[in-house]
Design a protein around this motif. Structure first.
Motif, PDB file in Angstrom:
ATOM      1  N   ARG A 149     -27.814  34.894 -24.316  1.00  0.00           N
ATOM      2  CA  ARG A 149     -28.542  36.136 -24.583  1.00  0.00           C
ATOM      3  C   ARG A 149     -29.461  35.971 -25.789  1.00  0.00           C
ATOM      4  O   ARG A 149     -30.511  36.588 -25.875  1.00  0.00           O
ATOM      5  N   SER A 202     -35.077  34.385 -15.343  1.00  0.00           N
ATOM      6  CA  SER A 202     -34.720  35.795 -15.219  1.00  0.00           C
ATOM      7  C   SER A 202     -33.631  36.096 -16.253  1.00  0.00           C
ATOM      8  O   SER A 202     -33.253  35.219 -17.043  1.00  0.00           O
ATOM      9  N   GLN A 203     -33.127  37.324 -16.232  1.00  0.00           N
ATOM     10  CA  GLN A 203     -32.055  37.700 -17.151  1.00  0.00           C
ATOM     11  C   GLN A 203     -31.111  38.679 -16.476  1.00  0.00           C
ATOM     12  O   GLN A 203     -31.553  39.660 -15.871  1.00  0.00           O
ATOM     13  N   ASP A 204     -29.820  38.379 -16.567  1.00  0.00           N
ATOM     14  CA  ASP A 204     -28.802  39.260 -16.005  1.00  0.00           C
ATOM     15  C   ASP A 204     -28.703  40.514 -16.882  1.00  0.00           C
ATOM     16  O   ASP A 204     -28.385  40.416 -18.070  1.00  0.00           O
ATOM     17  N   TYR A 228     -34.815  40.600 -12.481  1.00  0.00           N
ATOM     18  CA  TYR A 228     -33.520  40.422 -11.820  1.00  0.00           C
ATOM     19  C   TYR A 228     -33.411  41.260 -10.554  1.00  0.00           C
ATOM     20  O   TYR A 228     -32.693  40.895  -9.616  1.00  0.00           O
ATOM     21  N   GLN A 242     -26.709  39.926 -20.136  1.00  0.00           N
ATOM     22  CA  GLN A 242     -27.879  39.586 -20.948  1.00  0.00           C
ATOM     23  C   GLN A 242     -28.140  38.077 -21.007  1.00  0.00           C
ATOM     24  O   GLN A 242     -28.993  37.613 -21.752  1.00  0.00           O
ATOM     25  N   ASN A 243     -27.362  37.298 -20.239  1.00  0.00           N
ATOM     26  CA  ASN A 243     -27.583  35.855 -20.210  1.00  0.00           C
ATOM     27  C   ASN A 243     -28.858  35.528 -19.437  1.00  0.00           C
ATOM     28  O   ASN A 243     -29.154  36.151 -18.416  1.00  0.00           O
ATOM     29  N   TYR A 244     -29.584  34.541 -19.912  1.00  0.00           N
ATOM     30  CA  TYR A 244     -30.786  34.105 -19.204  1.00  0.00           C
ATOM     31  C   TYR A 244     -30.406  33.223 -18.017  1.00  0.00           C
ATOM     32  O   TYR A 244     -29.369  32.551 -18.020  1.00  0.00           O
ATOM     33  N   TRP A 248     -41.803  34.687 -14.939  1.00  0.00           N
ATOM     34  CA  TRP A 248     -40.690  35.576 -15.240  1.00  0.00           C
ATOM     35  C   TRP A 248     -40.370  36.338 -13.967  1.00  0.00           C
ATOM     36  O   TRP A 248     -41.228  36.979 -13.371  1.00  0.00           O
ATOM     37  N   SER A 307     -26.861  30.454 -14.432  1.00  0.00           N
ATOM     38  CA  SER A 307     -26.640  31.356 -15.559  1.00  0.00           C
ATOM     39  C   SER A 307     -26.086  30.558 -16.731  1.00  0.00           C
ATOM     40  O   SER A 307     -25.057  29.897 -16.607  1.00  0.00           O
TER      41      SER A 307
END
Length: 593
Positions: free
Chosen positions: A246, A275-277, A191, A281-283, A188, A241
């Protein structure tokens, strides 16, 4: 010292049981008085194991003081404590320092307590005797319970993979099974560890960005700092992305799962982690960055400088990666040049549609195909299940594209008409002369009958042999492929070998090279062209191609063109490339006497 005394000393030091001068038993015996477990029974049992460890320290158990463990954690579900053993296990005797050499400092071990009181029970002694595969015994000073120090062996690989899977297991719950191969591990990635994020392109399922990864990727475990060592800080990575991810979807997990199975193989783009923006909230998938982009982009910009050795090397890279996918009983299902990346060598990416080889389509999706039409095998267009042979067909189209420099069917619309013609035997045709050996391999890959297509491993062997031929420095050793290349280079017009094709060919407005949903009904049964097996110097004949294209090529492309002497070379090339596969023109008239 006399020679006699020397031999006497030698004989004295020899172990009577194993006849070894460097027997480990004597070193264990000399320390018997320096430790005690507090229990006569346990002391005798540990000493008995040490007296058997003549040439193998792994046979010996030891008494391990409880203060030699740290980070002790109890796992209620399995009733086991896990801890780091500061010293690590005994390996061999250090004669110079008069002490034991130890391996795997700070290694992770399991501490199993039988909840016995301070008085040793028969149950405990039976347990330790039947469970001989462990390092030693310790005692919790608070409860006074004795504990076995167990080898934390992996159930799958049967190794003490403490610096890999076990350390992941220790650091976070959702660890990835990596065993003795750190390169397979995902992590993991917060970000905020990604800098200078820049948008690159939009793919079929999401957006692609470029960024600097501040930390760099995991290299190995640092026993002294109790943390991971990392390489290449601030390295460039690609961020994929995934739209509307999400909420974790089956498709998202499928892509990560299938990519992870082949993550440590050459010719497959490396996946480092997730990761996640924080805004969308998109992975995000964190992947190796390919500085030259897709193979299509690279061909557009550099086709004029790519030689035959480069082409064979690139094809071998792709076949090598595809073979690993098939070896793991997977099918890529969306193989095209947009999913081939160039970074000096080339590698395969985008495993979103990748599925196990025994996967069967549901009735609701059987006639729906997702992908790029020119690369999809005719039997898949017709509604049959995907097989490895369908990937081989896609590879055959990629071979054509890399050799010719042109996208397949770039000058016609990618619609149902094209799907029909592909099933009827339409294949892209070369505008240049190509060695027969290469044409033959492409035709085998593009055969309408999936059973006639070669396996990925066979393609690998052929291309590896061809690549090896180019590595030979002696021109006197002319192989058949080199001879054929020499012949076609002499006959090919410079129009096709000395220009930047990417800046001159014009793509039809309805020629679509991104993956999309395709739904065709009642397509004809797949077949080869009437003279498919008779053609040697091209994939299909000019006559068969023209008969199939007659009713689907734009009128602008099929009309008769009068090439006037007043038109300059650049305009002539542009006209010729727009016509593409649909007509043949005598290019000798372009030359000036």
């Amino acid at each position: 010292m006399s020679l006699t005394n020397f031999f006497q000393l030698f004989l004295i030091d020899k172990c009577k049981e194993c006849s070894s001068v460097s027997c480990y038993v004597k070193y264990f015996k000399q320390n018997f008085e320096s430790w005690t477990s507090g229990s006569v029974e346990i002391d005798k049992f540990i000493q008995s194991t040490q007296l058997l460890a003549h040439g193998d320290t792994q046979k010996a158990l030891e008494w391990i003081p409880y203060d030699r463990f740290h980070n002790i954690k109890y796992f209620e579900k399995i009733g086991i404590y896990r801890a780091n053993w500061i010293d690590g296990y005994i390996s061999e005797w250090d004669s110079k320092n008069r002490n034991w050499i130890r391996f795997n400092k700070n290694m992770l071990v399991e501490l199993k307590s039988l909840n016995n009181p301070k008085n040793i029970t028969l149950e405990f002694m039976n347990e330790i005797k039947s469970n001989y595969k462990f390092y030693g015994i310790t005692q919790d000073p608070l409860t006074e319970n004795y504990m076995m120090v167990l080898i934390n062996k992996c159930k799958k690989c049967n190794n003490v993979c403490n610096a890999i899977a076990i350390l992941f297991k220790q650091n976070f719950e959702n660890w990835t099974s990596t065993h003795n191969d750190i390169k397979r591990a995902l992590e993991w990635i917060p970000y905020n560890k990604l800098n200078n994020t820049k948008y690159i392109a939009k793919g079929g399922f999401g957006k692609i960005y470029k960024a600097n990864w501040i930390d760099g990727h995991i290299s190995k475990w640092d026993d002294e700092r109790l943390n991971w060592k990392r390489e290449y800080p601030n390295k460039f990575v690609a961020l994929k992305s995934l739209d509307s991810s999400r909420n974790i979807t089956l498709e998202f997990m499928n892509e990560i799962t299938q990519h992870h199975k082949i993550n440590n193989y050459a010719s497959i783009i490396k996946l480092y982690g997730i990761s996640q923006d924080p805004k969308t909230q998109n992975y995000i998938m964190i992947l190796d960055y390919a500085e030259n982009g897709s193979l299509r982009k690279y061909l557009d910009m550099n086709y004029n400088i790519i030689n035959w050795k480069n082409k064979i090397d690139y094809l071998y890279d792709i076949a090598f990666g595809l073979n690993h996918i098939h070896f793991h009983k997977l099918i890529h299902r969306d193989l095209h040049v947009g999913n081939i990346l160039h970074r000096g060598s080339v590698c395969i990416t985008d495993m979103r549609l990748c599925k196990p080889a025994d996967y069967s389509e549901s009735e609701s999706t059987k006639n729906s195909v997702y992908g790029v039409l020119p690369y999809i095998a005719p039997e898949i267009l017709q509604g049959q299940n995907y097989t490895k042979a369908a990937d081989i067909y896609s590879f055959g189209i990629i071979m054509y594209e890399l050799i010719s420099g042109l996208p397949p069917y770039y000058n016609i619309g990618h619609d149902e008409n094209l799907a029909i013609k592909i099933c009827q035997g339409l294949r892209p045709r070369f505008n240049i002369n190509v060695p027969q050996l290469i044409v033959h391999l492409i035709k085998r890959c593009l055969d309408a009958n999936p059973l006639n297509r070669p396996k990925a491993i066979e393609i690998c062997k052929i291309l590896r042999e061809w690549a090896h031929e180019f590595s030979k420095s002696s021109d006197s050793d002319q192989t058949e492929l080199k001879k054929q290349i020499k012949e076609v280079e002499g006959s090919n017009n410079e129009l096709f070998t000395s220009i930047r094709l990417g800046s001159l060919y014009k793509t039809h407005s309805e020629a679509i090279y991104t993956s999309r949903l395709l739904n065709f009904d009642n397509l004809p049964k797949p077949r080869n062209s009437d003279d498919y097996y008779k053609q040697n110097n091209n994939i299909i004949s000019k006559e068969y191609l023209e008969s199939l294209l007659n009713n689907i090529v734009d009128s602008q492309q099929t009309q008769r063109i009068d090439i006037s002497p007043k038109i300059n070379d650049s305009q002539q090339i542009d006209i010729l490339l727009q016509i593409g596969d649909s007509q043949q023109i005598d290019i000798s008239k372009f030359y000036k006497n």
